[in-house]
Structures are given as structure tokens and as C-alpha cells.
Design an enzyme around this catalytic site. Sequence first.
Site, short mmCIF file in Angstrom:
data_model
loop_
_atom_site.label_atom_id
_atom_site.label_comp_id
_atom_site.label_asym_id
_atom_site.label_seq_id
_atom_site.Cartn_x
_atom_site.Cartn_y
_atom_site.Cartn_z
N HIS A 243 -8.27 -0.97 -1.50
CA HIS A 243 -6.89 -1.47 -1.45
C HIS A 243 -6.74 -2.87 -0.87
O HIS A 243 -5.68 -3.46 -0.93
CB HIS A 243 -6.01 -0.51 -0.64
CG HIS A 243 -6.11 -0.70 0.84
ND1 HIS A 243 -7.12 -0.17 1.58
CD2 HIS A 243 -5.33 -1.38 1.71
CE1 HIS A 243 -6.97 -0.50 2.84
NE2 HIS A 243 -5.89 -1.24 2.96
C1 UD1 Z 1 -1.08 -2.79 4.63
C2 UD1 Z 1 -1.74 -3.52 5.80
C3 UD1 Z 1 -3.21 -3.13 5.87
C4 UD1 Z 1 -3.40 -1.63 5.86
C5 UD1 Z 1 -2.68 -1.05 4.64
C6 UD1 Z 1 -2.79 0.47 4.56
C7 UD1 Z 1 -0.75 -5.75 6.28
C8 UD1 Z 1 -0.96 -7.21 6.18
N1 UD1 Z 1 -1.66 -4.97 5.63
O1 UD1 Z 1 -1.67 -3.30 3.44
O2 UD1 Z 1 -3.75 -3.66 7.06
O3 UD1 Z 1 -4.78 -1.33 5.79
O4 UD1 Z 1 -1.31 -1.41 4.72
O5 UD1 Z 1 -2.32 0.93 3.33
O6 UD1 Z 1 0.18 -5.33 6.91
N2 UD1 Z 1 3.16 -0.81 -2.22
C9 UD1 Z 1 3.82 0.16 -2.93
N3 UD1 Z 1 4.37 1.19 -2.22
C10 UD1 Z 1 4.29 1.29 -0.89
C11 UD1 Z 1 3.64 0.26 -0.19
C12 UD1 Z 1 3.05 -0.77 -0.85
O7 UD1 Z 1 3.91 0.14 -4.13
O8 UD1 Z 1 4.81 2.27 -0.31
C13 UD1 Z 1 2.53 -1.93 -2.98
C14 UD1 Z 1 3.46 -3.06 -3.23
O9 UD1 Z 1 3.20 -3.56 -4.50
C15 UD1 Z 1 3.04 -4.10 -2.20
C16 UD1 Z 1 1.57 -3.83 -2.06
O10 UD1 Z 1 1.42 -2.41 -2.25
O11 UD1 Z 1 3.32 -5.39 -2.59
C17 UD1 Z 1 1.01 -4.21 -0.73
O12 UD1 Z 1 1.72 -3.55 0.32
P1 UD1 Z 1 1.73 -4.17 1.80
O13 UD1 Z 1 2.50 -3.31 2.69
O14 UD1 Z 1 2.10 -5.60 1.72
O15 UD1 Z 1 0.23 -4.17 2.26
P2 UD1 Z 1 -0.92 -3.13 2.05
O16 UD1 Z 1 -1.81 -3.66 1.00
O17 UD1 Z 1 -0.45 -1.72 1.90
#
Ligand code: UD1
Length: 365
Positions: free
Chosen positions: A205
Site C-alpha cells: 500500500h
Molecule cells: C496512511 C498512512 C500510512 C499508514 C496507512 C495505513 C499517512 C501519510 N500515511 O496511508 O502511514 O501505513 O495509512 O493504511 O498518513 N483511501 C480510500 N479509503 C479509505 C482511505 C484511503 O479509498 O478509507 C484511498 C484514497 O484514494 C486515498 C488513498 O487511499 O487517497 C491514500 O489514503 P491516505 O489516508 O492518504 O494514506 P494511506 O495510503 O492509507
Amino acid sequence: MKIVCVVGARPQFVKIAPLVRVLKKKPMIDLLIVHTGQHYDELMSAVFFDDLNLPEPKYNLHVGSSTHAQQTAKMLVGVEDVLRVEKPDWLIVVGDTNSTLAGALAAKKLRIPVAHIEAGLRSFNEYQPEEINRRLTDHISNVLFATSSSAVQQLITEGISSKKVFDVGDIMCDAVGLVKQNIKMSGVAKKYDVTNKAFILTTIHRPENTDDKERLQCIFESLLEVSKHYPVLLPLHPRTTEALKRAKLFDRYDKHLKIIKPVSFTDMIALNTMAQLIVTDSGGLQKEAFYCGAPCAVLRDETEWQELIDLGCNKLIAPSRDTSMADAILESVHMLNVNVANPYGDGHSAEKIIDILLNVEGLEA
Ligand code: UD1
């Protein structure tokens, strides 16, 4: 005593479960949860609150996904509003996500003491968003709960007073212990159609692996190769699913890998225990594998959990076009981690954290 705990991303829901359990026995402490809404999908958030019996967050800021600046800024404003109303004695943040940094910064500016759980970890990669979050959070925290003696040493090397730093071990170890008792292996094996010690469990991820198409493809081509030898079960983060679909690669890999939606923490621990090997770029899963007795191949250039590499339980495999990546993964199946002393404490971090918070009066806030 009133504590506000800011969480927002999936691993943080897991890490506060042991704290919640300890605080059930301490009625003099009022714990109030603020969910930033960083993770919002049912399978990334609500499932974890149910699975781990967490109390409903008193506030949900619903910040959702956006750029780092927008996401962090919305959280800062929201957390500040909450703190002005609640006026807690302590603000607790966990790990290294944008929710961690925003919570710590909002509290510190209001002169509310900040406690950081999982302090002192470093990847030494300044381009990794989590590295920025954890360094900044550590340097503004009033109490730092480090996961190991090397994390303590790192903080002291960076000039943080040793009076503020406590080696309490890894709270994730408490969390794994909490759910392990309730696992029904046979039910989980049936649910995910896997056989004990005859499959590989994988998660991918991290932005550095998903946002660069070439790197993403290298990883998944290696997994395809690996799947010729062992079934690969892959509970996929929505970010990775999106990236594969954008690159029009999802169907190619979906045919040969068992790609499923994200699973609950309890199911993940059961799968960890049954898997022959874990292949991941997740920080949390590297340790869950260790706590569950499975070897782990870490698909990253570096890791914050270096002790597990040094102990020979986990292996670092930097994603590259080199075809030997699949071979390196397959060789990892033979690594062992039985009878290795845990470098991350004794699984009683939550009790230590609460005891320290109750007794640190006089420490500079
Ligand atoms: C975040 C944390 C990371 C952690 C991870 C666990 C930061 C910088 N990163 O990364 O340290 O290991 O969480 O999962 O805070 N999305 C969805 N649904 C959700 C959440 C996210 O579709 O419920 C998608 C969205 O397209 C979003 C992308 O995932 O843009 C990234 O989500 P984001 O919360 O920015 O960071 P993670 O990659 O989940």
C-alpha cells in the site's frame, strides 16, 4: 484526568485497543477519541471499531482523502476546535500518519501536553511522508513512548531529553496478544479458502510502491511468479486497487492472485498465524508476522523495524526490475523466527503508558 486521543488511519485503531482495555479498569481517566476521518471506508475504519470493541469516537472530522497539505490542514483546524472545547490534560497520538502530526501540532500550540506512542522510529528516508510526520511529532512531544532501546537511543542522539523518553515496548504486541485468544483458525481458513502453512499473505500500500507504475508492476510481476509455487492471498488497500485499475493491470493480476478486500484485524492475525510467509510493505505487518511466528519479506528500500532484519526473522527486498526479486521472496519461505527474544517489550505497553501518564507530573509540558 481527561485524555484526548487523535486517530485516523487503520493501524491507529488497532494500536489504541490495548489502551482502551486498560482504561476500562481506571475510571478516574476519561478517554475521548477524535477520528480525523483520514480513513473512511467501512472496511478501513468501522470494521476495526467493531472488531476491537472500541468506543464510538466523540468527534469525527470527516477530512477524507486529498493532498497532504489539504488533509493535514483540515485536521489541524478540526482538532484545534475540539481541544478548545474539551481542554484535556493530555493529547495522545500514535504512529506516524498525517493524523499523528496534525493532532500533536494542534495540541502543542494550545500548550496541551502531547504524548507520542511509537516514538523514535526512523527510516532515514526524508522523502517518505511518515518519516517527516514522526520526526516532527517526536520533537514537539512532551512524553515519548519508544518501542525499543534503539528507538530511545535515536531520540537521545537527536537531542531529546532522556527525561521525556520511556522504553515501553511496542503497543502492537499488546494488540496482537489481545485478539489472539479469540481466533478460530478453522473458520478463518474456510472463509478465505486457505490451508494452514501453505499460502503466502501479502499486502502492498505504500505510495513509493503504488504511485510509480513501473515499481508497482515489478512487484506484481514478482508476485505472479511466486504464485506459481504458492497461492498468494492479497487483502488490498484501496489505494493499490485504484493504482492497478488506473494502470489497467488489475484484471491481469486478479486472475492469478487471490485479491480480496481489506480484512479485520482479528482475521489478519489469524491469517498471519497460518501463512507460510508474509510479503508486505506495511510497517505494522512486519511486526505482526514476527509476533505470529511467520517469516516476512519486506518489499521496501529500508525499514524502521531494523531489529527484525538483524535477528534474521525478516528480509528486506528492494523492489527492482531484477527477476531475482521473485527468487528472493521464495527463498524467504525458509527463514525461521521461532525462539527469538522479542526486542519490542513484553506485550504490556499499554499498562506502562497509563502508569507513566498518571505519574509524570512536574515534567515540562
Ligand atoms: C496512511 C498512512 C500510512 C499508514 C496507512 C495505513 C499517512 C501519510 N500515511 O496511508 O502511514 O501505513 O495509512 O493504511 O498518513 N483511501 C480510500 N479509503 C479509505 C482511505 C484511503 O479509498 O478509507 C484511498 C484514497 O484514494 C486515498 C488513498 O487511499 O487517497 C491514500 O489514503 P491516505 O489516508 O492518504 O494514506 P494511506 O495510503 O492509507
